[in-house]
Scaffold this active site. Structure first.
Site, mmCIF file in Angstrom:
data_model
loop_
_atom_site.group_PDB
_atom_site.id
_atom_site.type_symbol
_atom_site.label_atom_id
_atom_site.label_comp_id
_atom_site.label_asym_id
_atom_site.label_seq_id
_atom_site.Cartn_x
_atom_site.Cartn_y
_atom_site.Cartn_z
ATOM 1 N N ASP A 30 -28.550 -28.985 -58.369
ATOM 2 C CA ASP A 30 -29.569 -29.561 -59.246
ATOM 3 C C ASP A 30 -28.936 -30.407 -60.358
ATOM 4 O O ASP A 30 -29.624 -31.191 -61.015
ATOM 5 C CB ASP A 30 -30.365 -28.439 -59.931
ATOM 6 C CG ASP A 30 -31.740 -28.223 -59.329
ATOM 7 O OD1 ASP A 30 -32.327 -29.196 -58.843
ATOM 8 O OD2 ASP A 30 -32.214 -27.072 -59.371
ATOM 9 N N LYS A 53 -38.049 -28.171 -48.772
ATOM 10 C CA LYS A 53 -36.577 -28.215 -48.844
ATOM 11 C C LYS A 53 -35.975 -27.567 -47.604
ATOM 12 O O LYS A 53 -35.017 -28.075 -47.019
ATOM 13 C CB LYS A 53 -36.087 -27.513 -50.120
ATOM 14 C CG LYS A 53 -36.320 -28.354 -51.375
ATOM 15 C CD LYS A 53 -36.138 -27.607 -52.672
ATOM 16 C CE LYS A 53 -36.567 -28.508 -53.839
ATOM 17 N NZ LYS A 53 -36.613 -27.851 -55.133
ATOM 18 N N GLN A 112 -35.371 -22.512 -58.158
ATOM 19 C CA GLN A 112 -36.589 -23.309 -58.290
ATOM 20 C C GLN A 112 -37.245 -23.059 -59.646
ATOM 21 O O GLN A 112 -37.396 -21.907 -60.070
ATOM 22 C CB GLN A 112 -37.552 -22.957 -57.133
ATOM 23 C CG GLN A 112 -38.800 -23.803 -57.067
ATOM 24 C CD GLN A 112 -38.535 -25.271 -56.737
ATOM 25 O OE1 GLN A 112 -37.561 -25.607 -56.064
ATOM 26 N NE2 GLN A 112 -39.386 -26.152 -57.223
HETATM 27 N N1 GUN Z 1 -39.131 -27.805 -60.019
HETATM 28 C C1 GUN Z 1 -39.631 -29.080 -60.090
HETATM 29 N N2 GUN Z 1 -38.623 -29.985 -59.915
HETATM 30 C C2 GUN Z 1 -37.480 -29.274 -59.745
HETATM 31 C C3 GUN Z 1 -36.122 -29.639 -59.535
HETATM 32 O O1 GUN Z 1 -35.738 -30.817 -59.457
HETATM 33 N N3 GUN Z 1 -35.240 -28.613 -59.405
HETATM 34 C C4 GUN Z 1 -35.628 -27.315 -59.488
HETATM 35 N N4 GUN Z 1 -34.699 -26.370 -59.363
HETATM 36 N N5 GUN Z 1 -36.887 -26.933 -59.694
HETATM 37 C C5 GUN Z 1 -37.809 -27.918 -59.825
#
Ligand code: GUN
Length: 280
Positions: free
Chosen positions: A117, A50, A94
């Site tokens: 998200d 990211k 996350q």
């Molecule tokens: N962990 C796995 N996929 C995601 C996601 O789309 N968002 C977040 N915040 N954590 C994740």
């Protein structure tokens, strides 16, 4: 032979469009803060990806890495600080979080306008009500990919296998907004194979390596594979048996290089959208 819906290629298109739009901005670049709690190796890889993606398109990104023993209260305090920091347009916590932390309370603490998200109940409500909001990245990326390939959605029978809050449920809401006739199947669904065989659009997000084979798929259907699993030989595979299914369907996402790259591309889209809305 089926059309290969490459998320890798489409993510490049999205990133180059983002870069153009960021270069045309006046004022500060979009800012994303990612909070990671604990030391899950997979999360570390995702969070690193990211950060790299943010750099490529000119966003400011910051990762806050907190130890496993951080309390829920300390995370909530940090979220409150970020909520009132004008240089932060997007906040992402996350997942997974340590067991002593409530995912629901954390998701509800992020300001809905910074919730890139799309997990906050306000954004979930906006999604189902057909209003503007910030919506989960993976399903948004899938709809973007289908549009990019001009795959007709209106009036189609869509079946989503999997009912998670991150993929299955928001995918259903987004496809409903596209005028699909939507069903959700899950581990308790009876006659799962029959249900799958009725679908014009089959989205599979269950986390079971190569579960769906050609017998499950209506000839000519469009198949989207959200799975990321290791098979018995340690190879990365989806929830769909690609070789078998690609001989009967009209279009299919590969694994890797299908849905995976879209999640980050649409996280960037959400961050730019959040920045634009917060500053206008
Ligand atoms: N962990 C796995 N996929 C995601 C996601 O789309 N968002 C977040 N915040 N954590 C994740």
């Amino acid at each position: 032979m089926a059309l290969v819906l490459s998320g890798r290629k489409f993510a490049r298109v999205v990133r180059s469009s983002l870069l153009e739009r960021v270069n045309a901005l006046s004022g500060p670049p979009p800012g994303l803060t990612v909070i990671m709690v604990g030391d899950d190796p997979a999360s570390r890889v995702y969070v690193g990806a990211k950060e790299k993606a943010c750099k490529k398109v000119g966003f400011n990104s910051r990762i806050v890495s907190l130890p496993e023993e951080t309390t829920e209260g300390q995370i909530l305090d940090l979220i409150n600080e970020l909520n009132s920091d004008d240089s932060v347009h997007g906040i992402l916590v996350q997942l997974p979080l340590p067991a002593h932390v409530s995912v629901d309370r954390i998701a509800s603490a992020v300001l809905p306008e910074k919730d890139v998200d799309g997990f906050h109940p306000v954004n979930v409500g906006r999604l189902w009500r057909g209003e503007d909001g910030l919506f989960p990245c993976t399903p948004s990326g899938i709809v973007g990919l289908l549009h990019h390939h001009q795959i007709p959605l209106s009036g189609k029978n869509a079946l989503i296998v999997g009912r998670s809050n991150i993929v299955g449920k928001p995918m259903a809401a987004l496809l409903l907004r596209e005028n699909c006739t939507v069903s959700i199947a899950h581990s308790r669904t009876s006659n799962l194979i029959e249900q799958c065989r009725r679908a014009d659009l089959l989205v599979v997000a269950v986390g079971r390596a190569e579960m769906v084979n050609a017998d499950w798929v209506k000839p000519g259907a469009v198949v989207v594979d959200v799975g990321m699993n290791r098979n018995s030989e340690g190879k990365l595979v989806g929830d769909v048996d690609y070789n078998s299914v690609s001989s009967v369907c009209s279009a299919i996402t590969p694994v890797p290089g299908g849905v995976g790259p879209l999640t980050i591309a649409f996280l960037l889209e959400n961050t730019l959208l959040a920045r634009t809305r917060l500053l206008t």
